[in-house]
Design a protein around this motif. Structure first.
Motif, short mmCIF file in Angstrom:
data_model
loop_
_atom_site.label_atom_id
_atom_site.label_comp_id
_atom_site.label_asym_id
_atom_site.label_seq_id
_atom_site.Cartn_x
_atom_site.Cartn_y
_atom_site.Cartn_z
N THR A 20 -18.31 81.50 -21.99
CA THR A 20 -17.02 81.50 -22.68
C THR A 20 -16.07 80.56 -21.96
O THR A 20 -15.89 80.62 -20.74
CB THR A 20 -16.42 82.91 -22.73
N VAL A 21 -15.43 79.70 -22.73
CA VAL A 21 -14.52 78.68 -22.19
C VAL A 21 -13.17 78.82 -22.89
O VAL A 21 -13.12 78.91 -24.12
CB VAL A 21 -15.07 77.26 -22.43
N VAL A 22 -12.09 78.86 -22.13
CA VAL A 22 -10.76 78.92 -22.71
C VAL A 22 -10.01 77.63 -22.42
O VAL A 22 -10.11 77.05 -21.34
CB VAL A 22 -9.96 80.14 -22.17
N GLY A 23 -9.29 77.15 -23.44
CA GLY A 23 -8.46 75.96 -23.28
C GLY A 23 -7.08 76.21 -23.86
O GLY A 23 -6.83 77.25 -24.48
N GLY A 24 -6.18 75.28 -23.65
CA GLY A 24 -4.84 75.42 -24.19
C GLY A 24 -3.77 75.42 -23.12
O GLY A 24 -4.04 75.26 -21.92
N VAL A 25 -2.53 75.62 -23.56
CA VAL A 25 -1.37 75.49 -22.68
C VAL A 25 -1.36 76.56 -21.59
O VAL A 25 -1.03 76.28 -20.43
CB VAL A 25 -0.07 75.55 -23.50
N HIS A 26 -1.72 77.79 -21.92
CA HIS A 26 -1.60 78.88 -20.94
C HIS A 26 -2.51 78.66 -19.74
O HIS A 26 -2.05 78.73 -18.59
CB HIS A 26 -1.93 80.22 -21.60
N VAL A 27 -3.78 78.38 -19.97
CA VAL A 27 -4.69 78.18 -18.86
C VAL A 27 -4.36 76.90 -18.10
O VAL A 27 -4.62 76.78 -16.90
CB VAL A 27 -6.16 78.18 -19.33
#
Length: 517
Positions: free
Chosen positions: A101-108
């Motif tokens: 599982t990979v998370v992207g975006g402004v928060h990370v």
């Protein structure tokens, strides 16, 4: 040989609070760009699940993922979406434990190590601009290669959570393939990104795309516009640029090309820009190209706050821009934020007064939110600027009715009543009763949620959220992001921006030829 399967997900919402964001009529542009970039290389089978666009539940997304059986799942998330994204990842992990599982975006990007520390359902995070990083990550996993030398990652390594070197941004935007719109369901609206970046330094914005406005060519933009119109018969194109007209010469050429191609007769379209990058000639070109609405972020009507907030505007420039728009016959939308640093009743009164004076077709009044990586987030964590940070429960970070922080000079309920007063002032004092009723109907779900929260005197959103029964259980963590991280996040990001700005000036000096009005 079977292709390596990758699934990209825009996670569901817990509760519809802001229909425009929570039940959009447009797909997630960032995922379309990731897919478009990936599929130029051999060996990948890519699926996009946009739960918000398709109105899917967490369980429905899970069933689709199980059916597809990918090796990697990538989820995107703003701060207020990070917990639903982590919950969706946790559900997938329960059924497919071997999946990455990979998370992207402004928060990370703002708090990379802390995101993985708080949410163990994420294996890896993509920090910053995602296309090249995500491709290199997928290639490494596909070929069973190590990932520790890939720039722009946060991951769980042998020495705990590790952060790799920053990923350099893509200066030549024409080198990026067009978004894979064909992998998303057909939509009424399409967001086109003609540039990334903004030269200003607003205290409420993290500026995730950097301070350098990296622009696509007019030819590339027109190619995408024609593709969307001809293929998908869309009703609207919204340009997602932070500042659509930051390069005024390029903008004039683009508007002329759109006018010549009669784009405005084929589809409605709108943009967001800045009062310093428009003039009377520009508005006449907007009108000739038949723009539906030009939106500009004004934020405040208080001159002292304007000087301090890093946006490079003044009351004179605002009034002049709106007068030019009126002369040219262009409809205007505006964004205001209540709760600026050291805001008080008088400064808010000036904001409402300005909004009423310029009388935009669509005024929007939000409440300041202390997002990680922003100066407002730093001030709130330190108890400065008239702010007091209440929580790092990211579900509370809704910019309309969230409860992430308190304001020293005004309580939250008072600010929410001021929001209502602001809308009524703009519409009713300008005799626009019918427009006001249309606005209330269009945004009735959000308005009802706000009124319900105020009547019950609820400080936060928790009681309003429709959480799955195992939501808190699957997201349970001993780690909560401390206030010190909210302080350092802004300082770290500012350092990253400074380094990237210096690099861009050396490698692409033409990007800095900016004309100001």
């Amino acid at each position: 040989m079977p292709k390596f399967k990758i699934c990209l997900i825009n996670p569901p919402v817990l509760t519809v609070l802001e229909p425009w964001y929570d039940t959009p009529d447009f797909g997630r542009t960032g995922l379309a760009y990731l897919a478009g970039y990936l599929r130029q290389y051999e060996g990948f089978d890519i699926k996009i699940i946009d739960a918000k666009l398709e109105r899917l539940t967490f369980q429905e997304v899970l069933h689709r993922v199980i059916e597809f059986d990918p090796k990697i799942v990538g989820l995107t998330a703003f701060t207020n979406e990070i917990k639903p994204a982590a919950y969706q990842a946790a559900l997938i992990k329960k059924s497919l434990p071997e999946i990455v599982t990979v998370v992207g975006g402004v928060h990370v990007t703002a708090i990379p190590k802390e995101t993985l520390q708080e949410f163990n359902s994420f294996d890896i995070g993509v920090v910053g601009e995602g296309e090249v990083t995500f491709y290199e990550l997928c290639s490494a996993i596909k070929n069973s290669n190590p990932i520790d030398q890939i720039n722009g990652l946060v991951f769980r390594g042998s020495n705990g959570i590790q952060l790799s070197k920053p990923r350099l941004r893509i200066l030549d935007q024409d080198s990026i393939p067009l978004p894979a719109w064909d992998l998303l369901p057909r939509a009424d609206t399409y967001f086109i990104q003609t540039l990334r970046g903004c030269p200003f330094d607003c205290k409420f914005c993290m500026n995730p795309n950097g301070k350098v406005a990296r622009k696509r060519s007019v030819e590339s933009v027109m190619k995408e516009i024609h593709w969307i119109i001809d293929t998908y018969q869309a009703k609207r194109i919204s340009f997602g640029d932070e500042l659509f007209s930051v390069d005024m010469e390029r903008t004039r050429n683009l508007l002329d090309a759109m006018a010549e191609a009669n784009i405005g007769d084929k589809i409605k379209w709108d943009v967001q820009t800045h009062v310093r990058f428009v003039d009377l000639d520009m508005f006449h070109r907007f009108k000739k190209a038949k723009v539906d609405r030009v939106e500009m972020g004004i934020e405040t009507g208080d001159e002292d706050i304007m000087k301090k907030m890093g946006k490079g505007i003044s009351l004179e420039k605002i009034v002049n821009a709106y007068e030019n728009a009126r002369i040219a016959g262009v409809d205007i939308g505006t964004f205001f934020i209540i709760g600026q640093p050291n805001e008080n009743k008088e400064s808010i009164r000036r904001t409402i007064q300005l909004a009423t004076k310029i009388n935009p077709k669509l005024p929007m009044f939000g409440v300041m939110t202390p997002y990680p990586g922003t100066e407002v987030g730093r001030l709130a964590a330190k108890g400065e600027g008239g702010y007091k940070l209440l929580t790092t429960d990211w579900d509370e970070y809704n910019k309309q009715i969230g409860g992430a922080m308190e304001f020293a000079n005004l309580n939250r309920r008072k600010i929410e009543w001021i929001q209502i007063k602001a809308y009524t002032s703009v519409f009713l004092k300008n005799g626009r009763v019918l427009d006001f009723l249309k606005l209330l109907w269009e945004y009735r779900i959000g308005a009802f949620s706000l009124l319900k929260k105020m009547i019950k005197n609820q400080k936060g959103l928790d009681a309003m959220l429709n959480k799955p029964i195992d939501y808190d259980e699957l997201l349970a963590s001993d780690y909560k992001v401390p206030k010190e991280i909210m302080v350092s996040a802004m300082e770290d990001w500012k350092s990253t921006q400074k380094t990237e700005l210096s690099r861009a000036k050396k490698e692409a000096p033409d990007l800095f030829n900016i004309e100001l009005t």
